[in-house]
Design an enzyme around this catalytic site. Structure first.
Site, PDB file in Angstrom:
ATOM      1  CD  GLN A 238       0.789  -2.286   3.887  1.00  0.00           C
ATOM      2  OE1 GLN A 238       1.464  -1.788   2.910  1.00  0.00           O
ATOM      3  NE2 GLN A 238      -0.231  -1.315   4.313  1.00  0.00           N
TER       4      GLN A 238
ATOM      5  CD  GLU B 116      -5.882  -4.545   4.820  1.00  0.00           C
ATOM      6  OE1 GLU B 116      -5.835  -3.818   6.129  1.00  0.00           O
ATOM      7  OE2 GLU B 116      -6.450  -3.639   4.182  1.00  0.00           O
TER       8      GLU B 116
ATOM      9  CE1 TYR C 179      -3.307  -5.761   9.464  1.00  0.00           C
ATOM     10  CE2 TYR C 179      -5.272  -4.727   9.577  1.00  0.00           C
ATOM     11  CZ  TYR C 179      -4.355  -5.012   8.793  1.00  0.00           C
ATOM     12  OH  TYR C 179      -4.106  -4.721   7.743  1.00  0.00           O
TER      13      TYR C 179
ATOM     14  CD  GLU D 266      -2.673   0.968   2.426  1.00  0.00           C
ATOM     15  OE1 GLU D 266      -3.706   2.161   2.403  1.00  0.00           O
ATOM     16  OE2 GLU D 266      -2.680   0.188   3.242  1.00  0.00           O
TER      17      GLU D 266
ATOM     18  CG  ASN E 125      -7.678   2.760   5.565  1.00  0.00           C
ATOM     19  OD1 ASN E 125      -8.546   1.829   5.445  1.00  0.00           O
ATOM     20  ND2 ASN E 125      -7.418   2.939   6.978  1.00  0.00           N
TER      21      ASN E 125
ATOM     22  CG  ASN F 249      -9.398  -1.144   2.115  1.00  0.00           C
ATOM     23  OD1 ASN F 249      -8.943  -2.088   2.397  1.00  0.00           O
ATOM     24  ND2 ASN F 249      -9.176  -0.181   3.057  1.00  0.00           N
ATOM     25  CD  GLU F 250      -9.885  -1.830   6.657  1.00  0.00           C
ATOM     26  OE1 GLU F 250      -9.824  -0.832   6.716  1.00  0.00           O
ATOM     27  OE2 GLU F 250      -9.076  -2.862   6.865  1.00  0.00           O
TER      28      GLU F 250
END
Length: 498
Positions: free
Chosen positions: A349, A292, A244, A27, A72, A172-173
């Site tokens: 990442q 992710e 996460y 990213e 993001n 994304n999200e």
């Protein structure tokens, strides 16, 4: 010494392991791209401006699907800004991470890097401030040979042949209140469906990933997924989930037991996909894209998230230790055990930003989590087997009861790949691997990693504090393999079946 047994049967299978579960994520944030993968002033820079020493290290991890450009970041990203001659690309302010982006490394540079690295490109489109038409135009730019506006623009930019990007993420999200352009599930579902349909009109061979729940603690968890699936499941191929984890309470035993929660998240998402499939009376299966995942908690707040208007600021730079590596191995074990539903997974990442590799100038440091990824990805092909562990365990504080042994196995012809984590903090473990319908013949190779302290880490001054090495404390008798592991260890081995 604790003892455990891993019971397997070659006909008790889960599904073929999709190689894309060993994916990564790059990213535009912090020093992941700029001053990370892309550093044209480096002594190691190639003709793209990408560091060859980093490329060599990343090749050891054998990443497959590589997600780009966010994250993001993508919800404020316009791909047209980052193609064409570099001198004509605008410098913009990224609102997601409050950073400056000069767009010198863009989609074409990424796709060329992906080609050299043998990555499967996984591009995310902007459904925050972008439109379905912008996404459709980007697909035409990438995949259509020529004779139309956006395909001809790619050729003008020096890329004569189509780039054939077949995997795309629809935003994304978008369920996250922090997301630029965050909307209710019903609104996102309409946009995702329109985008998927337009893109598949351009190239019917692509696969698309819709945004599912990105956090299990959001009030919309699973309800968001249901609404998205009910509206656009016929137009999508995968549903995303993110996770996460961290050890905020400094409770190593509880932290290592988080695999229970990871398993539950996968199973809940898969059950919802099947429920909507049944309600819609369709045979089409929606796979899961765990695009992710990682350990992330130390650099998750305050200044770690705020670029303060700077170019390539140091953001989300976690320094990993041994217990983090054991949890990373637990994620991978879970993906293998759920090979029938998890078809894509992307470590977030790959460089500097919550990553297995850190850089400092032209120096490079392999973090503890580098090694289990390498150990798994080099043995990740074949058919996942159902696994049953018999042995000791413990009751964790918030994650329930877990076995001391966390395990998975993959059958690849007459080769058996076994992955083991000894979660016991104090005791070694003797593990018997029994295959009910076959005898184990020999060991082909085996690696392990361990350390005396769960907080053990690697530094630039002492880079080899926690690394992998060949494992030889193992034997075979009467067709049964016995493997002895030290406390707090990860093992990956390849065996032959007689």
């Amino acid at each position: 010494m604790n003892t455990s047994t891993l019971h397997l049967h070659t006909r008790f299978t889960v599904d073929k392991v999709d190689p894309r579960i060993f994916g990564g994520f790059l990213e535009h944030m912090g020093r992941a791209v700029n001053d990370g993968v892309y550093r044209p002033e480096s002594a190691y820079a190639d003709d793209l401006g990408c560091r060859t020493d980093l490329q060599a290290a990343l090749k050891k991890l054998r990443f497959t699907a590589m997600r780009y450009p966010g994250g993001n970041f993508v919800s404020g990203y316009h791909w047209q800004d980052a193609v064409g001659p570099r001198q004509g690309r605008p410098t913009v302010r990224d609102l997601a991470w409050q950073s400056i982006e000069n767009n010198h490394f863009g989609p074409n540079e990424f796709l060329e890097l992906a080609r050299r690295m043998d990555w499967t490109p996984m591009l995310a489109v902007n459904l925050g401030t972008g439109t379905p038409e912008e996404a459709r135009n980007w697909l035409e730019y990438c995949n259509i040979e020529g004779g139309s506006k956006w395909a001809d623009l790619r050729r003008e930019h020096g890329y004569e042949e189509p780039q054939n990007v077949k995997l795309w993420c629809l935003g994304n999200e978008m369920d996250g209140p922090w997301q630029i352009g965050h909307v209710p599930a019903e609104t996102y579902a309409i946009s995702a469906q329109q985008t998927a349909r337009m893109m598949k009109m351009v190239d019917p061979d692509i696969e698309v990933v819709a945004c599912g729940s990105c956090a299990t603690d959001l009030p919309t968890y699973l309800e968001w997924d249901r609404k998205v699936l009910e509206h656009c499941r016929d137009d999508i191929d995968y549903l995303s989930l993110h996770r996460y984890v961290g050890n905020e309470e400094d409770d190593t035993e509880n932290f290592l037991a988080v695999t229970n929660s990871i398993d539950a998240q996968i199973e809940e998402a898969a059950a919802l996909c099947r429920a909507v499939q049944g309600a819609k009376r369709t045979k089409k299966r929606i796979g899961l894209s765990f695009d992710e995942w990682n350990v992330w908690y130390r650099a998750r707040h305050g200044h770690h998230l705020d670029g303060k208007g700077k170019f390539a600021p140091p953001l989300l730079e976690e320094h990993y230790n041994l217990e983090d590596a054991l949890v990373v191995a637990g994620f991978l074990n879970s993906f293998i055990r759920h090979a029938d539903t998890v078809k894509i997974a992307n470590l977030a990442q790959i460089v500097n930003v919550i990553a297995p590799i850190l850089t400092r100038g032209d120096e490079m440091l392999l973090q503890t989590i580098f090694y289990p990824i390498e150990m798994f990805s080099n043995r990740g092909q074949g058919m996942a087997l159902q696994s049953q562990v018999e042995g000791s365990g413990y009751q964790s504080k918030t994650n329930g009861y877990v076995d001391h042994l966390d395990a998975s196995a993959i059958l690849d012809g007459d080769r058996l790949n076994v992955f083991l984590v000894n979660r016991d903090l104090e005791n070694p473990m003797e593990i018997q691997v029994k295959v009910a319908d076959r005898a184990i013949g020999a060991f082909v190779s085996a690696d392990s990693m361990t350390g005396r302290d769960p907080k053990a880490t690697n530094t630039y001054e002492a880079p080899h504090g926690v690394t992998s090495c060949e494992h030889d404390d193992q034997s075979i008798r009467d067709g049964v393999a016995t493997i002895v592991l030290p406390p707090m260890s990860v093992y990956a081995g390849t065996l032959t079946l007689a």
